[in-house]
Every structure is written in structure tokens, then in C-alpha cells.
Design an enzyme around this catalytic site. Structure first.
Site, short mmCIF file in Angstrom:
data_model
loop_
_atom_site.label_atom_id
_atom_site.label_comp_id
_atom_site.label_asym_id
_atom_site.label_seq_id
_atom_site.Cartn_x
_atom_site.Cartn_y
_atom_site.Cartn_z
N ASN A 1 0.89 -1.17 0.00
CA ASN A 1 0.00 0.00 0.00
C ASN A 1 0.92 1.21 0.00
O ASN A 1 1.51 1.57 1.02
CB ASN A 1 -0.88 -0.03 1.25
CG ASN A 1 -1.85 1.14 1.29
OD1 ASN A 1 -1.81 2.04 0.43
ND2 ASN A 1 -2.70 1.17 2.29
N LYS B 1 3.39 0.93 3.07
CA LYS B 1 3.04 -0.09 4.06
C LYS B 1 3.07 -1.43 3.35
O LYS B 1 2.68 -1.51 2.18
CB LYS B 1 1.64 0.15 4.61
CG LYS B 1 1.49 1.43 5.40
CD LYS B 1 0.08 1.50 5.99
CE LYS B 1 -0.30 2.93 6.31
NZ LYS B 1 -1.72 3.13 6.51
N ARG C 1 -2.64 -2.12 -3.48
CA ARG C 1 -3.84 -1.29 -3.37
C ARG C 1 -3.71 -0.21 -4.44
O ARG C 1 -2.71 0.51 -4.50
CB ARG C 1 -3.90 -0.64 -2.00
CG ARG C 1 -5.05 0.33 -1.88
CD ARG C 1 -4.97 1.11 -0.58
NE ARG C 1 -6.10 2.02 -0.50
CZ ARG C 1 -6.10 3.11 0.25
NH1 ARG C 1 -5.02 3.43 0.94
NH2 ARG C 1 -7.14 3.89 0.29
N HIS D 1 -12.30 3.43 -0.49
CA HIS D 1 -12.12 2.60 0.71
C HIS D 1 -12.76 1.23 0.55
O HIS D 1 -13.14 0.56 1.53
CB HIS D 1 -12.70 3.29 1.98
CG HIS D 1 -11.94 4.51 2.40
ND1 HIS D 1 -12.55 5.69 2.73
CD2 HIS D 1 -10.62 4.74 2.52
CE1 HIS D 1 -11.65 6.59 3.06
NE2 HIS D 1 -10.45 6.04 2.92
N LEU E 1 -13.07 5.72 9.31
CA LEU E 1 -12.57 7.04 9.71
C LEU E 1 -11.06 6.94 9.95
O LEU E 1 -10.61 6.54 11.03
CB LEU E 1 -13.29 7.52 10.98
CG LEU E 1 -14.83 7.51 10.95
CD1 LEU E 1 -15.40 7.95 12.29
CD2 LEU E 1 -15.37 8.38 9.82
N GLY F 1 -8.04 9.44 5.46
CA GLY F 1 -9.18 9.62 4.57
C GLY F 1 -10.40 9.09 5.32
O GLY F 1 -10.24 8.26 6.23
N ARG G 1 -8.47 16.82 3.74
CA ARG G 1 -9.41 17.03 2.62
C ARG G 1 -10.71 17.64 3.13
O ARG G 1 -11.15 17.34 4.24
CB ARG G 1 -9.70 15.70 1.93
CG ARG G 1 -8.57 15.24 1.02
CD ARG G 1 -8.79 13.83 0.54
NE ARG G 1 -7.99 12.87 1.27
CZ ARG G 1 -8.11 11.55 1.20
NH1 ARG G 1 -9.02 11.01 0.42
NH2 ARG G 1 -7.32 10.76 1.90
N ASP H 1 -3.96 15.46 11.96
CA ASP H 1 -3.93 14.21 12.71
C ASP H 1 -4.91 14.31 13.90
O ASP H 1 -4.76 15.19 14.74
CB ASP H 1 -2.50 13.97 13.21
CG ASP H 1 -2.32 12.60 13.78
OD1 ASP H 1 -1.77 11.74 13.10
OD2 ASP H 1 -2.76 12.38 14.94
N MET H 2 -5.88 13.44 13.94
CA MET H 2 -6.94 13.54 14.96
C MET H 2 -6.38 13.51 16.38
O MET H 2 -6.83 14.26 17.25
CB MET H 2 -7.97 12.43 14.76
CG MET H 2 -9.13 12.46 15.71
SD MET H 2 -10.06 14.02 15.65
CE MET H 2 -11.37 13.62 14.50
N ARG H 3 -5.36 12.66 16.61
CA ARG H 3 -4.81 12.58 17.97
C ARG H 3 -4.29 13.94 18.44
O ARG H 3 -4.52 14.37 19.56
CB ARG H 3 -3.65 11.58 18.01
CG ARG H 3 -3.97 10.34 18.81
CD ARG H 3 -2.87 9.33 18.69
NE ARG H 3 -2.48 9.13 17.29
CZ ARG H 3 -1.72 8.15 16.86
NH1 ARG H 3 -1.25 7.28 17.72
NH2 ARG H 3 -1.42 8.02 15.60
N GLU I 1 -7.35 -4.29 5.21
CA GLU I 1 -7.31 -4.16 3.75
C GLU I 1 -6.24 -5.07 3.14
O GLU I 1 -6.41 -5.61 2.05
CB GLU I 1 -7.00 -2.71 3.37
CG GLU I 1 -8.13 -1.76 3.69
CD GLU I 1 -7.66 -0.34 4.01
OE1 GLU I 1 -6.96 -0.16 5.02
OE2 GLU I 1 -8.00 0.57 3.26
P1 ADP Z 1 -4.69 5.83 6.89
O1 ADP Z 1 -5.93 6.40 6.27
O2 ADP Z 1 -3.44 6.56 6.54
O3 ADP Z 1 -4.57 4.32 6.83
P2 ADP Z 1 -5.34 5.39 9.68
O4 ADP Z 1 -6.50 4.51 9.43
O5 ADP Z 1 -4.13 4.81 10.33
O6 ADP Z 1 -4.88 6.21 8.42
O7 ADP Z 1 -5.88 6.60 10.60
C1 ADP Z 1 -5.07 7.67 10.96
C2 ADP Z 1 -5.86 8.60 11.87
O8 ADP Z 1 -6.24 7.88 13.05
C3 ADP Z 1 -5.09 9.82 12.32
O9 ADP Z 1 -5.91 10.98 12.28
C4 ADP Z 1 -4.76 9.47 13.76
O10 ADP Z 1 -4.58 10.60 14.57
C5 ADP Z 1 -6.00 8.71 14.16
N1 ADP Z 1 -5.79 7.95 15.39
C6 ADP Z 1 -4.99 6.87 15.58
N2 ADP Z 1 -5.01 6.50 16.88
C7 ADP Z 1 -5.83 7.38 17.52
C8 ADP Z 1 -6.27 7.54 18.88
N3 ADP Z 1 -5.85 6.73 19.85
N4 ADP Z 1 -7.12 8.55 19.15
C9 ADP Z 1 -7.55 9.39 18.20
N5 ADP Z 1 -7.19 9.29 16.91
C10 ADP Z 1 -6.34 8.30 16.57
#
Ligand code: ADP
Length: 411
Positions: free
Chosen positions: A9, A16, A97, A185, A213, A216, A245, A287-289, A386
Site C-alpha cells: 500500500n 506499508k 492497493r 475505501h 474514519l 481519509g 481534505r 492528525d486527529m490525535r 485491507e
Molecule cells: P490511513 O488512512 O493513513 O490508513 P489510519 O487509518 O491509520 O490512516 O488513521 C489515521 C488517523 O487515526 C489519524 O488521524 C490518527 O490521529 C487517528 N488515530 C490513531 N489513533 C488514535 C487515537 N488513539 N485517538 C484518536 N485518533 C487516533
């Protein structure tokens, strides 16, 4: 001698991968290792984990910043690592992918130069992903020209959608030229569809919305475990607000940006794909975290808007299904952010969602139910996979069975 399959991927700065042991036809694939090459174009690193998640490798690798040479050198390092750890296995194929398969590719395909040229045509429709997906295929073909490579598409799962879910309300000739809602997705949704009966029983074939979620993000409405509608459309820009996005946007905004504000096509593309979403609204991060950890009012607003959009579009997909029996959260945010799930579930109470707060907050991994026993809608967290889907498709294409039939189980 046993064979191994490699799944790739490939993104803009990271690749990955996962390696699988291939036993006989029909038998389950076992993952041997997975990992990532990070920082391509800069300070690259190869990281590999074993079957049980134990670290096997973590080291700097030298790759050039050249967009063609860089990926090729990175794959050279990966193949070298695989060779040294193959334990008597030979590499039989690589599955990739590929984000956009357009109308032409409703099934995984063994890659030929002609197919690669057709897939190049979709690059403007998926500028964040498609060029990197295809450059990985080219880099591997350059290194190992005889190794079979299979492209698995994120669009293919959505081919079952009814005409109304696929159509844009545009003049016929434009629709006929392929301007339709494809949805993305798909490999993640296909995996979730394949395991749904294990968790939901008969409800698996009912009215289900899956929320993927991650960086993307999209929702997929399923009936009989087939895609009926998706929030993503012609490109992976549509629908939910994402890391960088914008999601759904009045097309008049694009006209305004390019007309009154004089922005170029390239500048608008960068704005909508890379500078919007959580990053654009919070001004802090995509980045959500990081956004969740911030006290800044803009970060709070970014999450408010993210949740609002998920709930708004969850209502839209429930309407397209004529009801809702189950809601499934998956991918990075869906699997890990209890607070995001709580807020989405609170906003979906009118649909019959009742969250079990304790189950939602529990530090757990793996599939789990997070709704109360009395909830009219079953709510689940199911980790996506995936890579396994790609490995199964790759194996099926090589064994001449066409696409892997995910409805037969065995995921
Ligand atoms: P991709 O679409 O690149 O495969 P992922 O499915 O790994 O991405 O998702 C990445 C998102 O998940 C990022 O926004 C990241 O901050 C969020 N994320 C991962 N772990 C946590 C967590 N413990 N709490 C909140 N958000 C998280």
C-alpha cells in the site's frame, strides 16, 4: 517450496507492506510479517514486525530523493530483507492497493504495461494516491520484471450501487464520459462485509452503515453486505471532512476560488486535498490525535465540524437504506477514538443508537460491541484489514479464479 505473497500500500512518503504465507488453494493465508518504509525522499527507515507484533527490524536505509529512484531503492531494501528472512519461501506475487479503477476495473487485475497505462489516466482523479500506487508497481517491475503483480481497486466494492447512487445530476454526455460517483475505501469495506456475519449474525445482511474514519474518511451504506451508497464520489474528496481534505463542498466555491479569487487549478487542488479538513479548520494538524489533544478553540471547532458532518451524512445514508440496523466504526480514528465515537453516537440517538459508555471507553483491541443491549441499532468497532483482502484477491487472480469471493468467508 512454499510461496509467499507481498501486499503493498504505497503512499506519498511511506510504503506499508505485509507478507503472507501461501498454502494450497482455498486454505487461509497466514501473515508472516508486516511493516513500513517511512520517509522516502528524506531520512528513510525500514520497520518490520513479526506475526505476533514483535519488532524484527528498525533501521535507516539510504534512498535517493529522486521520485523514480527513491521508491526503487526502497523496494530493493525490502526485497533484500525478505530474501534474508524468507525461510525457504519464494516470493510468488505482489498485490497492490490501487485507489482508482474507474469504470473499467470492477475486478482485481494482473498488471500489464497496457493496464498500467489505462490506470495512469485516473491519476488526476486521485492525485494523493494513484501516482504513488502506480510508481510502486513500476519500481517493482523494474527490479523483478517476471514477478506477477496484481492491482486491487478501492472503487470495485461499490460497483453494486444502484444507478441513482452513482449518478451525478449532469448532462448525459458527461455521465457517459465516466463522470460518476465511484466511492473509495472499497478494500476496507469488503473486509468488513466479509466478517460482519461473525459478529452481527442475521443483522449483517440488513441495513448497515460502516464508518471508515482514518486519514481519509467515508461512510458506506450496505444491504445484504453489498454497497448501496457511499459518501465518497467521483474522487476521494467528497463526503466527510478528513485529515486534510475538505469533504462535500458547494461546487460554486471552486468556481469562486478560480474565478473571483484567481486561483490556479494546481492551487485549488492543493487547497482541497492537502490544506483543508482538520488541518485547515484547526490550523494545527490533520492528525486527529493531535487535534484532540489541543485546547485551542479552533481545534474544538474542527472536531465539532467533523462530528457534525459524520452525523449529517450518517442520516443521509440511513435515508438511502430506508433505516439503520447496525453501525460499524473502523480505521485509525474509528477504532481508537472513544470520544469521537461517543459524540457520533450521541448525535445518532434519533436513529435508535444507544451507546454503552463503559464498553466504548474500555481499552480493548479487536472487534467489540459498544451499544447497550436495548439499542435498536447495534454499534460495533471492527478493526479493518485491507491487506488481507488484497492478499486474497492476489492469490485468487494467480490461481485463475478471478476475484476472491469475499461472501464465501475465509477472511
Ligand atoms: P490511513 O488512512 O493513513 O490508513 P489510519 O487509518 O491509520 O490512516 O488513521 C489515521 C488517523 O487515526 C489519524 O488521524 C490518527 O490521529 C487517528 N488515530 C490513531 N489513533 C488514535 C487515537 N488513539 N485517538 C484518536 N485518533 C487516533
Amino acid at each position: 517450496m512454499t510461496q509467499a505473497l507481498l501486499v503493498i500500500n504505497s503512499g506519498s512518503s511511506s510504503v506499508k507492506f505485509a507478507a503472507y504465507d501461501v498454502a494450497g488453494p482455498g486454505s487461509a493465508l497466514a501473515r508472516i510479517a508486516n511493516g513500513r518504509i517511512e520517509g522516502i525522499g528524506g531520512q528513510a527507515r525500514l520497520r518490520v514486525w513479526g506475526q505476533g507484533g514483535e519488532p524484527l527490524e528498525d533501521r535507516r536505509i539510504r534512498v535517493s530523493a529522486d521520485p523514480v529512484l527513491g521508491p526503487e531503492e526502497a523496494f530493493e531494501e525490502l526485497f533484500d530483507w525478505l530474501d534474508r528472512h524468507a525461510a525457504g519461501r519464494t516470493l510468488g506475487a505482489v498485490g497492490h492497493r490501487v485507489v482508482h479503477g474507474g469504470e473499467r476495473f470492477a475486478q482485481p487485475a494482473r498488471v500489464t504495461p497496457a493496464i498500467l497505462a489505462q490506470l495512469d489516466a485516473f491519476t488526476p482523479l486521485a492525485p494523493l494516491h494513484q501516482p504513488h500506487n502506480l510508481s510502486a508497481i513500476r519500481a517493482i517491475a523494474g527490479l523483478l520484471p517476471d514477478l506477477p503483480q496484481v492491482a486491487c481497486f478501492d472503487t470495485e466494492f461499490h460497483a453494486t450501487q444502484p444507478w441513482v447512487a452513482r449518478a451525478c445530476a449532469l448532462p448525459r454526455p458527461i455521465t457517459e464520459a465516466g463522470v460518476k460517483r465511484y466511492g473509495f475505501h472499497g478494500l476496507s469495506y469488503e473486509y468488513i462485509a466479509s466478517v460482519l456475519p461473525d459478529y452481527l449474525g442475521a443483522v449483517a445482511d440488513g441495513k448497515v452503515v460502516v464508518a471508515h474514519l482514518g486519514n481519509g474518511a467515508s461512510l458506506c451504506a450496505m444491504q445484504d453486505r453489498r454497497s448501496m451508497a457511499s459518501t465518497m464520489g467521483f474522487t476521494a474528496l467528497d463526503g466527510l471532512m478528513m485529515g486534510t481534505r475538505c469533504g462535500s463542498l458547494d461546487p460554486g466555491v471552486v468556481l469562486h476560488l478560480m474565478g473571483a479569487m484567481g486561483m490556479s487549478l494546481q492551487a485549488v487542488e492543493k487547497l482541497l486535498y492537502e490544506q483543508s479538513g482538520l488541518l485547515g479548520v484547526s490550523g494545527i494538524s490533520g492528525d486527529m490525535r493531535t487535534v484532540e489533544a489541543s485546547e485551542a478553540p479552533e481545534a474544538r471547532q474542527a472536531i465539532d465540524l467533523y462530528v457534525y458532518r459524520v452525523n449529517q451524512q450518517l442520516g443521509s445514508l440511513a435515508a438511502s437504506l430506508g433505516g439503520l440496523e447496525a453501525l460499524v466504526f473502523t480505521a485509525g480514528i474509528g477504532e481508537n477514538s472513544a470520544s469521537l465515537r461517543r459524540r457520533v453516537c450521541e448525535g445518532a440517538a434519533w436513529l435508535g443508537v444507544a451507546l454503552d459508555e463503559e464498553a466504548n471507553e474500555a481499552q480493548a483491541s479487536g472487534a467489540r460491541c459498544i451499544s447497550t443491549a436495548g439499542s435498536r441499532v447495534a454499534v460495533w468497532v471492527i478493526p479493518t484489514n485491507e491487506e488481507l483482502m488484497i492478499a486474497q484477491h492476489t492469490q485468487a487472480v494467480l490461481q485463475g479464479q478471478g476475484a476472491h469471493d469475499w461472501r464465501s468467508g475465509g477472511a
